[in-house]
Scaffold this motif. Structure first.
Motif, PDB file in Angstrom:
ATOM      1  N   THR A 177       0.836  -1.211   0.000  1.00 15.95           N
ATOM      2  CA  THR A 177       0.000   0.000   0.000  1.00 15.95           C
ATOM      3  C   THR A 177       0.864   1.252   0.000  1.00 15.95           C
ATOM      4  OG1 THR A 177      -1.637  -1.237   1.288  1.00 15.95           O
ATOM      5  CG2 THR A 177      -1.886   1.154   1.183  1.00 15.95           C
ATOM      6  N   LYS A 178       1.958   1.211   0.747  1.00 15.51           N
ATOM      7  CA  LYS A 178       2.856   2.362   0.772  1.00 15.51           C
ATOM      8  C   LYS A 178       3.459   2.609  -0.606  1.00 15.51           C
ATOM      9  CE  LYS A 178       7.105   4.037   2.904  1.00 15.51           C
ATOM     10  NZ  LYS A 178       8.206   3.707   3.827  1.00 15.51           N
ATOM     11  N   ARG A 184       1.327   7.025  -6.448  1.00 14.38           N
ATOM     12  CA  ARG A 184       0.241   7.982  -6.662  1.00 14.38           C
ATOM     13  C   ARG A 184       0.698   9.400  -6.363  1.00 14.38           C
ATOM     14  NH1 ARG A 184      -3.855   9.487  -9.687  1.00 14.38           N
ATOM     15  NH2 ARG A 184      -5.448  10.620  -8.524  1.00 14.38           N
ATOM     16  N   CYS A 185       1.490   9.579  -5.297  1.00 13.15           N
ATOM     17  CA  CYS A 185       2.029  10.909  -4.972  1.00 13.15           C
ATOM     18  C   CYS A 185       2.898  11.430  -6.111  1.00 13.15           C
ATOM     19  CB  CYS A 185       2.834  10.846  -3.677  1.00 13.15           C
ATOM     20  SG  CYS A 185       1.823  10.676  -2.191  1.00 13.15           S
ATOM     21  N   HIS A 186       3.710  10.531  -6.667  1.00 12.17           N
ATOM     22  CA  HIS A 186       4.552  10.944  -7.797  1.00 12.17           C
ATOM     23  C   HIS A 186       3.702  11.384  -8.992  1.00 12.17           C
ATOM     24  CE1 HIS A 186       8.015  11.159 -10.408  1.00 12.17           C
ATOM     25  NE2 HIS A 186       7.467  10.283 -11.232  1.00 12.17           N
ATOM     26  N   GLU A 187       2.649  10.605  -9.270  1.00 11.58           N
ATOM     27  CA  GLU A 187       1.769  10.982 -10.375  1.00 11.58           C
ATOM     28  C   GLU A 187       1.092  12.320 -10.106  1.00 11.58           C
ATOM     29  OE1 GLU A 187      -0.906   7.746 -10.767  1.00 11.58           O
ATOM     30  OE2 GLU A 187       0.584   6.362 -11.648  1.00 11.58           O
ATOM     31  N   ALA A 250      -5.151  16.448  -2.434  1.00 15.42           N
ATOM     32  CA  ALA A 250      -5.002  14.994  -2.518  1.00 15.42           C
ATOM     33  C   ALA A 250      -3.562  14.576  -2.255  1.00 15.42           C
ATOM     34  CB  ALA A 250      -5.453  14.506  -3.890  1.00 15.42           C
ATOM     35  N   LYS A 251      -2.633  15.384  -2.748  1.00 13.62           N
ATOM     36  CA  LYS A 251      -1.221  15.077  -2.527  1.00 13.62           C
ATOM     37  C   LYS A 251      -0.886  15.112  -1.042  1.00 13.62           C
ATOM     38  CE  LYS A 251       3.351  16.940  -3.597  1.00 13.62           C
ATOM     39  NZ  LYS A 251       4.068  18.019  -4.285  1.00 13.62           N
TER      40      LYS A 251
END
Length: 450
Positions: A177-178, A184-187, A250-251
């Motif tokens: 999950t991490k 996702r953070c990178h995206e 979201a980030k």
């Protein structure tokens, strides 16, 4: 060959092709059909259904399924699989290897023919085609020949072993999950950067349009083309700002979630270390029990159980190495993220300097063009003056030659005059003969002297 047998379990997920099996969803649902009590909803919810083409998620699902099968054989069926090559889940998830997938399905069928409802599944196999029936029965016999019963150990050790496995599974899920949240953070970072660039370009375009509108139409009139364009751009700008704010929020949420997961991983790691210590203590106690029961009739069973525990400890060592590798990867990813943010800041600072350098380069190019024109003009003037100097030099040489010839003529005249003077002084010549000498001197004088 095992696909028709798997289709008889009537699961919800599609299982028409081999690719449908590589995600692990079909296998998990089949195992739940075999034993709903052991493979319950909590276990099934750990299997991710939306994997798409992400082979890492497929491998994660297949590892959980393989571990569940081995635990089911050991804890429920009381069987230990020896000398059987376990399937390589990496080849199944990444390349859909048919041979490795066949080994995985062979293990699932082994669970089916040894569970409480084994008569129903055996009857289903007997009703299939002879070719498929032969392949399935051969695979089951091969697997059963590798199985051996295991003795029941200390209840406290079994509970401790289950708790250790559960904690390890939770740790692996937290790490997965991490990793997903970090990706996702990178995206989201890339999306925010793209939106900021688009926002900057729109602001520049808006500024240009505002300047044009100040010279032509008024943007306050919504009926004019400029007013409509202004309203459209303003609406688009507001939408982009809202999207930027949403992505930044979201980030931040994902970062907070990542920090929470890191805390959970630290806690799980501490629990794993504690459970490892307890497992070592339990192993030492088990060794003492083996020494005390050395003379009993269960020596062979206890020795096989010790071997199984050793294998589990080796598996635990592998898990530790995997956790260490994941920690190193996590540290590397964090360092890469920090370096990328630093490079982004440097790039933004270098962009303004680049614009300044471009303007200076244009100015220097213009100056260079002007200086080149001046140099060409001076070169032309120099050539023209050089030609003039050459012509003057030729004229000078010609005059110098003429001067020398005149000097010689003057010397000759002086000699003639000197001779005439001598004759006149001596009185040897009559006056009547002096005139011809004067005419002779006059004839000797060149037209230029005259």
């Amino acid at each position: 060959s095992f696909l028709p047998q798997i289709q008889t379990f009537d699961v919800e997920a599609p299982c028409q092709t081999v690719e449908d099996l590589t995600s692990g969803v079909v296998m998990a649902q089949v195992l739940q059909k075999i034993d709903p009590a052991y493979f319950d909803e909590n276990w099934l919810n750990r299997i991710k259904t939306e994997v798409g083409d992400n082979w890492r998620l497929k491998v994660s699902n297949l590892k959980k399924i393989l571990k569940g099968i081995l635990d089911y054989n050991h804890e429920i069926l009381g069987q230990q699989i020896n000398d059987f090559t376990l399937p390589d889940v990496n080849l199944i998830g990444e390349h859909a290897d048919a041979a490795e997938l066949g080994r995985m399905l062979q293990l699932i069928l082994g669970c089916a023919v040894n569970c409480e409802q084994k008569q129903e599944y055996i009857q289903t196999i007997m009703m299939m085609e002879e070719s498929v029936q032969h392949v399935v029965m051969t695979a089951i016999q091969e697997l059963m020949s590798k199985e051996s019963p295991v003795s029941v150990g200390n209840d406290a050790y079994v509970d401790l072993d289950r708790q250790l496995k559960k904690t390890t599974e939770e740790l692996n899920e937290a790490l997965a999950t991490k990793e997903e949240i970090a990706q996702r953070c990178h995206e989201l970072d890339m999306q925010v950067a793209a939106l900021q660039e688009e926002k900057s370009s729109l602001l520049a375009e808006n500024q240009i349009l505002m300047e044009r509108l100040n010279q032509s139409d008024s943007i306050e009139d919504p009926n004019s083309p400029a007013g409509r364009r202004h309203l459209q751009l303003q609406t688009q700008l507001e939408q982009l700002q809202e999207e930027t704010f949403r992505l930044e929020a979201a980030k931040d949420d994902y970062r907070i979630r990542c920090e929470e997961l890191e805390k959970e991983i630290a806690e799980l790691r501490q629990q794993t270390e504690e459970l490892t210590t307890l497992a070592e203590e339990a192993q030492s106690l088990k060794d003492e029990i083996d020494v005390l029961r050395h003379s009993s009739d269960k020596v062979a069973k206890l020795e096989s159980q010790v071997e199984s525990y050793k294998k589990k400890l080796e598996d635990l060592g592998d898990l530790r190495r995997q956790v260490k590798l994941l920690e190193e990867k996590n540290t590397m990813y964090m360092q890469n993220t920090v370096s990328l943010e630093e490079e982004l800041r440097k790039a933004n600072a270098a962009r303004s300097q680049l614009e300044t350098y471009k303007r200076q380069a244009v100015e220097l190019q213009n100056r260079l063009s002007e200086e080149s024109k001046k140099a060409d003009k001076l070169d032309y003037e120099c050539k023209r003056l050089k030609e003039k100097v050459d012509s003057l030099q030729k004229e000078k040489d010609r005059l110098r030659t003429e001067r020398d010839s005149l000097k010689e003529t003057i010397e000759e005249l002086r000699c003639v005059q000197a001779q005439e003077g001598q004759l006149t002084t001596a009185g040897l010549m009559p006056l009547g003969r002096q005139e011809p000498s004067d005419s002779l001197a006059a004839e000797i004088v060149t037209p230029e002297i005259k």
